[in-house]
Write a protein that holds these residues in place. Structure first.
Motif, PDB file in Angstrom:
ATOM      1  N   VAL A 112       0.853  -1.184   0.000  1.00 33.57           N
ATOM      2  CA  VAL A 112       0.000   0.000   0.000  1.00 33.57           C
ATOM      3  C   VAL A 112       0.892   1.239   0.000  1.00 33.57           C
ATOM      4  CG1 VAL A 112      -1.803   1.213   1.288  1.00 33.57           C
ATOM      5  CG2 VAL A 112      -1.751  -1.273   1.281  1.00 33.57           C
ATOM      6  N   PRO A 113       0.583   2.237  -0.852  1.00 30.11           N
ATOM      7  CA  PRO A 113       1.425   3.435  -0.901  1.00 30.11           C
ATOM      8  C   PRO A 113       1.232   4.308   0.334  1.00 30.11           C
ATOM      9  CG  PRO A 113      -0.478   3.745  -2.280  1.00 30.11           C
ATOM     10  CD  PRO A 113      -0.537   2.336  -1.772  1.00 30.11           C
ATOM     11  N   GLU A 114       2.233   5.105   0.623  1.00 25.92           N
ATOM     12  CA  GLU A 114       2.166   6.055   1.728  1.00 25.92           C
ATOM     13  C   GLU A 114       2.608   7.432   1.243  1.00 25.92           C
ATOM     14  OE1 GLU A 114       4.419   4.493   4.985  1.00 25.92           O
ATOM     15  OE2 GLU A 114       3.290   2.624   5.011  1.00 25.92           O
ATOM     16  N   PRO A 115       1.768   8.090   0.442  1.00 30.35           N
ATOM     17  CA  PRO A 115       2.155   9.425  -0.034  1.00 30.35           C
ATOM     18  C   PRO A 115       2.051  10.450   1.087  1.00 30.35           C
ATOM     19  CG  PRO A 115      -0.035   8.869  -0.806  1.00 30.35           C
ATOM     20  CD  PRO A 115       0.496   7.662  -0.095  1.00 30.35           C
ATOM     21  N   GLU A 116       2.731  11.575   0.904  1.00 30.91           N
ATOM     22  CA  GLU A 116       2.612  12.661   1.860  1.00 30.91           C
ATOM     23  C   GLU A 116       1.176  13.162   1.867  1.00 30.91           C
ATOM     24  OE1 GLU A 116       5.345  15.819   1.202  1.00 30.91           O
ATOM     25  OE2 GLU A 116       7.059  14.488   1.035  1.00 30.91           O
ATOM     26  N   ARG A 117       0.854  13.977   2.853  1.00 27.59           N
ATOM     27  CA  ARG A 117      -0.523  14.460   2.988  1.00 27.59           C
ATOM     28  C   ARG A 117      -0.886  15.475   1.909  1.00 27.59           C
ATOM     29  NH1 ARG A 117      -2.960  17.992   7.597  1.00 27.59           N
ATOM     30  NH2 ARG A 117      -5.129  17.854   6.968  1.00 27.59           N
ATOM     31  N   PHE A 118       0.092  16.224   1.427  1.00 27.22           N
ATOM     32  CA  PHE A 118      -0.167  17.286   0.461  1.00 27.22           C
ATOM     33  C   PHE A 118       0.550  17.013  -0.856  1.00 27.22           C
ATOM     34  CE2 PHE A 118      -0.570  19.388   4.606  1.00 27.22           C
ATOM     35  CZ  PHE A 118      -1.850  19.898   4.480  1.00 27.22           C
ATOM     36  N   ALA A 119      -0.036  17.552  -1.920  1.00 22.33           N
ATOM     37  CA  ALA A 119       0.597  17.473  -3.240  1.00 22.33           C
ATOM     38  C   ALA A 119       1.869  18.330  -3.220  1.00 22.33           C
ATOM     39  CB  ALA A 119      -0.372  17.981  -4.305  1.00 22.33           C
ATOM     40  N   PRO A 120       2.847  18.021  -4.081  1.00 20.46           N
ATOM     41  CA  PRO A 120       4.077  18.812  -4.090  1.00 20.46           C
ATOM     42  C   PRO A 120       3.806  20.259  -4.496  1.00 20.46           C
ATOM     43  CG  PRO A 120       4.051  17.233  -5.898  1.00 20.46           C
ATOM     44  CD  PRO A 120       2.855  16.964  -5.070  1.00 20.46           C
ATOM     45  N   ALA A 121       4.656  21.133  -4.034  1.00 20.03           N
ATOM     46  CA  ALA A 121       4.510  22.557  -4.347  1.00 20.03           C
ATOM     47  C   ALA A 121       4.808  22.800  -5.829  1.00 20.03           C
ATOM     48  CB  ALA A 121       5.457  23.380  -3.492  1.00 20.03           C
ATOM     49  N   LEU A 122       4.074  23.700  -6.421  1.00 22.66           N
ATOM     50  CA  LEU A 122       4.310  24.101  -7.803  1.00 22.66           C
ATOM     51  C   LEU A 122       5.210  25.327  -7.820  1.00 22.66           C
ATOM     52  CD1 LEU A 122       0.747  23.746  -9.367  1.00 22.66           C
ATOM     53  CD2 LEU A 122       2.696  22.253  -9.692  1.00 22.66           C
ATOM     54  N   PRO A 123       6.016  25.511  -8.851  1.00 20.11           N
ATOM     55  CA  PRO A 123       6.868  26.701  -8.925  1.00 20.11           C
ATOM     56  C   PRO A 123       6.028  27.977  -8.863  1.00 20.11           C
ATOM     57  CG  PRO A 123       7.438  25.130 -10.646  1.00 20.11           C
ATOM     58  CD  PRO A 123       6.199  24.638  -9.987  1.00 20.11           C
ATOM     59  N   GLY A 124       6.429  28.890  -7.979  1.00 19.98           N
ATOM     60  CA  GLY A 124       5.720  30.166  -7.868  1.00 19.98           C
ATOM     61  C   GLY A 124       4.558  30.134  -6.894  1.00 19.98           C
ATOM     62  N   PHE A 125       4.213  28.954  -6.357  1.00 17.73           N
ATOM     63  CA  PHE A 125       3.114  28.836  -5.391  1.00 17.73           C
ATOM     64  C   PHE A 125       3.693  28.426  -4.045  1.00 17.73           C
ATOM     65  CE2 PHE A 125       1.005  28.242  -9.418  1.00 17.73           C
ATOM     66  CZ  PHE A 125      -0.189  28.938  -9.268  1.00 17.73           C
ATOM     67  N   HIS A 126       3.263  29.095  -3.006  1.00 17.43           N
ATOM     68  CA  HIS A 126       3.770  28.768  -1.676  1.00 17.43           C
ATOM     69  C   HIS A 126       2.823  27.837  -0.922  1.00 17.43           C
ATOM     70  CE1 HIS A 126       6.959  31.631  -2.204  1.00 17.43           C
ATOM     71  NE2 HIS A 126       6.082  32.549  -2.548  1.00 17.43           N
ATOM     72  N   ARG A 127       1.579  27.804  -1.335  1.00 18.09           N
ATOM     73  CA  ARG A 127       0.578  27.011  -0.632  1.00 18.09           C
ATOM     74  C   ARG A 127       0.455  25.635  -1.283  1.00 18.09           C
ATOM     75  NH1 ARG A 127      -5.557  27.532  -0.742  1.00 18.09           N
ATOM     76  NH2 ARG A 127      -6.141  26.340   1.059  1.00 18.09           N
ATOM     77  N   ARG A 128       0.517  24.605  -0.463  1.00 14.59           N
ATOM     78  CA  ARG A 128       0.329  23.249  -0.952  1.00 14.59           C
ATOM     79  C   ARG A 128      -1.087  22.806  -0.628  1.00 14.59           C
ATOM     80  NH1 ARG A 128       5.117  19.834   1.431  1.00 14.59           N
ATOM     81  NH2 ARG A 128       4.039  18.226   0.281  1.00 14.59           N
ATOM     82  N   THR A 129      -1.681  22.037  -1.519  1.00 15.07           N
ATOM     83  CA  THR A 129      -3.061  21.591  -1.332  1.00 15.07           C
ATOM     84  C   THR A 129      -3.093  20.084  -1.110  1.00 15.07           C
ATOM     85  OG1 THR A 129      -3.333  21.314  -3.701  1.00 15.07           O
ATOM     86  CG2 THR A 129      -3.990  23.421  -2.791  1.00 15.07           C
ATOM     87  N   PRO A 130      -4.144  19.590  -0.416  1.00 14.85           N
ATOM     88  CA  PRO A 130      -4.271  18.134  -0.250  1.00 14.85           C
ATOM     89  C   PRO A 130      -4.508  17.461  -1.601  1.00 14.85           C
ATOM     90  CG  PRO A 130      -5.816  19.309   1.181  1.00 14.85           C
ATOM     91  CD  PRO A 130      -5.175  20.320   0.290  1.00 14.85           C
ATOM     92  N   TRP A 131      -4.190  16.183  -1.660  1.00 15.74           N
ATOM     93  CA  TRP A 131      -4.388  15.410  -2.879  1.00 15.74           C
ATOM     94  C   TRP A 131      -5.865  15.327  -3.230  1.00 15.74           C
ATOM     95  CZ3 TRP A 131      -0.187  14.262  -5.493  1.00 15.74           C
ATOM     96  CH2 TRP A 131       1.007  14.007  -4.830  1.00 15.74           C
TER      97      TRP A 131
END
Length: 175
Positions: A71-90
């Motif tokens: 079973v995978p264990e990804p982080e809680r949030f999606a990776p940050a995009l260039p130029g964006f400081h806020r990370r969002t949940p998957w």
């Protein structure tokens, strides 16, 4: 755009219907088709939910080179995009793969997608590809049922006779 989507589905259906021996190969095909249809997919999990299969699960993530068991264990949030400081949940897309025509559940796929990159058109294409994924699993299970005895897991008489015939042919050819 619609014609391109239909052509994508047609090609994916052809790739899914090619015969394979192992369930891992089918899981890998399903993963590759999901990655083509939903490019925002970062993590993938496939679970086989048929009785007697002991519910194997395969996953693939950004650091994975091949499918892995478990079973995978990804982080809680999606990776940050260039130029964006806020990370969002998957955004987790979970779909069941069903047999035809009975509709029994054969498996389940989960896709962890970056919600900022998911397009409704991609989700629609994924939903339209689900019956072909289910059919490829169903075909594999029926093929395995025809080749192996359910109680012992050994090859059936028909397979044994074919292997003996092939071995005899090889001996006759090679002397």
């Amino acid at each position: 755009s619609r014609a391109r989507d239909l052509e994508t589905l047609r090609r994916a259906g052809q790739r899914m219907s090619a015969p394979t021996e192992e369930m891992t190969a089918i899981a890998n095909r399903i993963r590759s088709e999901c990655a083509r249809v939903v490019p925002a997919c970062v993590w993938f999990q496939f679970e086989l939910l048929t009785p007697g299969s002991e519910f194997p699960s395969w996953w693939w993530g950004p650091e994975s080179e091949a499918l892995e068991d478990g079973v995978p264990e990804p982080e809680r949030f999606a990776p940050a995009l260039p130029g964006f400081h806020r990370r969002t949940p998957w955004q987790i897309l979970e779909r069941q793969l069903r047999s035809r025509p009975e509709g029994t559940v054969l498996g389940r796929i989960r896709l962890w997608c970056d919600p900022r990159r998911v397009e409704p058109r991609h989700v629609e294409l994924l939903d339209r590809l689900l019956p072909q994924m289910g059919l490829s699993i169903q075909r594999h299970l029926l093929d395995r049922e025809a080749r192996e005895d359910a109680l012992t897991g050994l090859a059936t008489r028909r397979i044994l006779e074919k292997r003996l015939h092939d071995a005899h042919q090889l001996c006759c050819e090679s002397g």
